[in-house]
Design a protein around this motif. Sequence first.
Motif, mmCIF file in Angstrom:
data_model
loop_
_atom_site.group_PDB
_atom_site.id
_atom_site.type_symbol
_atom_site.label_atom_id
_atom_site.label_comp_id
_atom_site.label_asym_id
_atom_site.label_seq_id
_atom_site.Cartn_x
_atom_site.Cartn_y
_atom_site.Cartn_z
ATOM 1 N N ASP A 149 24.068 11.201 4.430
ATOM 2 C CA ASP A 149 23.881 11.932 3.158
ATOM 3 C C ASP A 149 24.732 13.292 3.232
ATOM 4 O OD1 ASP A 149 22.772 12.204 0.544
ATOM 5 O OD2 ASP A 149 21.712 14.203 1.558
ATOM 6 N N ARG A 150 24.765 13.914 4.497
ATOM 7 C CA ARG A 150 25.424 15.149 4.524
ATOM 8 C C ARG A 150 26.874 14.822 4.553
ATOM 9 N NH1 ARG A 150 25.081 17.041 10.176
ATOM 10 N NH2 ARG A 150 22.910 16.270 10.125
ATOM 11 N N PHE A 151 27.515 13.887 5.245
ATOM 12 C CA PHE A 151 28.641 13.217 5.076
ATOM 13 C C PHE A 151 29.298 13.195 3.704
ATOM 14 C CE2 PHE A 151 31.627 9.711 5.122
ATOM 15 C CZ PHE A 151 32.632 10.266 5.493
ATOM 16 N N LEU A 152 28.377 12.446 2.844
ATOM 17 C CA LEU A 152 28.738 12.175 1.552
ATOM 18 C C LEU A 152 28.832 13.414 0.626
ATOM 19 C CD1 LEU A 152 26.800 9.030 0.794
ATOM 20 C CD2 LEU A 152 29.100 9.343 0.994
ATOM 21 N N THR A 153 27.939 14.311 1.059
ATOM 22 C CA THR A 153 27.806 15.922 0.345
ATOM 23 C C THR A 153 29.134 16.499 0.828
ATOM 24 O OG1 THR A 153 25.418 15.635 0.292
ATOM 25 C CG2 THR A 153 26.386 17.757 -0.260
ATOM 26 N N GLU A 154 29.339 16.695 1.973
ATOM 27 C CA GLU A 154 30.117 17.528 2.524
ATOM 28 C C GLU A 154 31.817 17.105 2.193
ATOM 29 O OE1 GLU A 154 29.730 18.583 6.636
ATOM 30 O OE2 GLU A 154 27.709 19.504 6.107
ATOM 31 N N GLY A 155 31.833 15.533 1.874
ATOM 32 C CA GLY A 155 33.290 14.964 1.557
ATOM 33 C C GLY A 155 33.355 14.945 0.174
ATOM 34 N N ARG A 156 32.284 15.471 -0.554
ATOM 35 C CA ARG A 156 32.250 15.608 -1.898
ATOM 36 C C ARG A 156 32.608 14.265 -2.716
ATOM 37 N NH1 ARG A 156 35.484 21.045 -3.124
ATOM 38 N NH2 ARG A 156 34.206 20.870 -5.068
ATOM 39 N N LEU A 157 32.182 13.084 -2.078
ATOM 40 C CA LEU A 157 32.282 11.679 -2.780
ATOM 41 C C LEU A 157 31.307 11.824 -3.668
ATOM 42 C CD1 LEU A 157 33.162 9.208 0.258
ATOM 43 C CD2 LEU A 157 34.626 10.151 -1.501
ATOM 44 N N SER A 158 30.143 12.271 -3.529
ATOM 45 C CA SER A 158 28.910 12.148 -4.539
ATOM 46 C C SER A 158 29.318 13.005 -5.870
ATOM 47 C CB SER A 158 27.694 12.552 -3.865
ATOM 48 O OG SER A 158 27.638 13.856 -3.361
ATOM 49 N N GLN A 159 30.261 13.925 -5.829
ATOM 50 C CA GLN A 159 30.541 14.783 -7.316
ATOM 51 C C GLN A 159 31.225 13.913 -8.032
ATOM 52 O OE1 GLN A 159 32.641 18.406 -5.621
ATOM 53 N NE2 GLN A 159 30.703 19.177 -5.065
ATOM 54 N N TRP A 160 31.967 12.961 -7.586
ATOM 55 C CA TRP A 160 32.717 12.128 -8.528
ATOM 56 C C TRP A 160 32.299 10.621 -8.483
ATOM 57 C CZ3 TRP A 160 37.033 9.031 -7.093
ATOM 58 C CH2 TRP A 160 37.326 9.477 -5.489
ATOM 59 N N ASN A 161 31.519 10.150 -7.800
ATOM 60 C CA ASN A 161 31.102 8.862 -7.570
ATOM 61 C C ASN A 161 29.620 8.745 -7.544
ATOM 62 O OD1 ASN A 161 33.658 7.044 -6.719
ATOM 63 N ND2 ASN A 161 33.900 9.185 -5.488
ATOM 64 N N SER A 162 29.066 7.467 -7.928
ATOM 65 C CA SER A 162 27.929 6.804 -7.782
ATOM 66 C C SER A 162 27.765 6.257 -6.601
ATOM 67 C CB SER A 162 27.352 6.108 -8.736
ATOM 68 O OG SER A 162 27.108 6.665 -9.768
ATOM 69 N N VAL A 163 26.965 6.663 -5.538
ATOM 70 C CA VAL A 163 27.366 6.272 -4.172
ATOM 71 C C VAL A 163 26.044 5.379 -3.826
ATOM 72 C CG1 VAL A 163 27.886 6.631 -1.718
ATOM 73 C CG2 VAL A 163 28.629 7.959 -3.390
ATOM 74 N N HIS A 164 26.176 4.127 -3.650
ATOM 75 C CA HIS A 164 24.977 3.080 -2.907
ATOM 76 C C HIS A 164 25.270 3.138 -1.488
ATOM 77 C CE1 HIS A 164 24.079 1.764 -7.128
ATOM 78 N NE2 HIS A 164 25.279 1.986 -7.129
ATOM 79 N N VAL A 165 24.048 3.506 -0.819
ATOM 80 C CA VAL A 165 24.197 3.522 0.768
ATOM 81 C C VAL A 165 23.131 2.265 0.949
ATOM 82 C CG1 VAL A 165 23.639 4.819 2.636
ATOM 83 C CG2 VAL A 165 24.337 6.131 0.731
#
Length: 104
Positions: free
Chosen positions: A68-84
């Motif tokens: 989750d931290r990686f997704l946030t810091e990589g900012r992928l979750s800002q422009w994607n819906s991410v299924h983990v």
Amino acid sequence: MHFVLLATHTPDTCPTSNATTRDLLLNTAPDMPNLAQKAGVDIVAGPFVNREHTIVMVVQSDKAENVDRFLTEGRLSQWNSVHVLPSLTMEEGLTEIRAQTQIF
């Protein structure tokens, strides 16, 4: 633990059509391996991109919080819906199946 990441976005937020997202991706993508390492995540495969507005990655980490931290810091979750998807290797899955009691 392995995690399969499926990140989807709409055509209007796609970096191929949206200048803001394009700039964000061009700035963050080169640093993605470092961001993963800092978060305690190993990138096993990917990221893979396609014309279906989906990004696919396989990562490994001891904790889901690191992913989750990686997704946030990589900012992928800002422009994607991410299924983990927490996932097992085939061998790990087969070991688990062998140990389980069948219900049918």
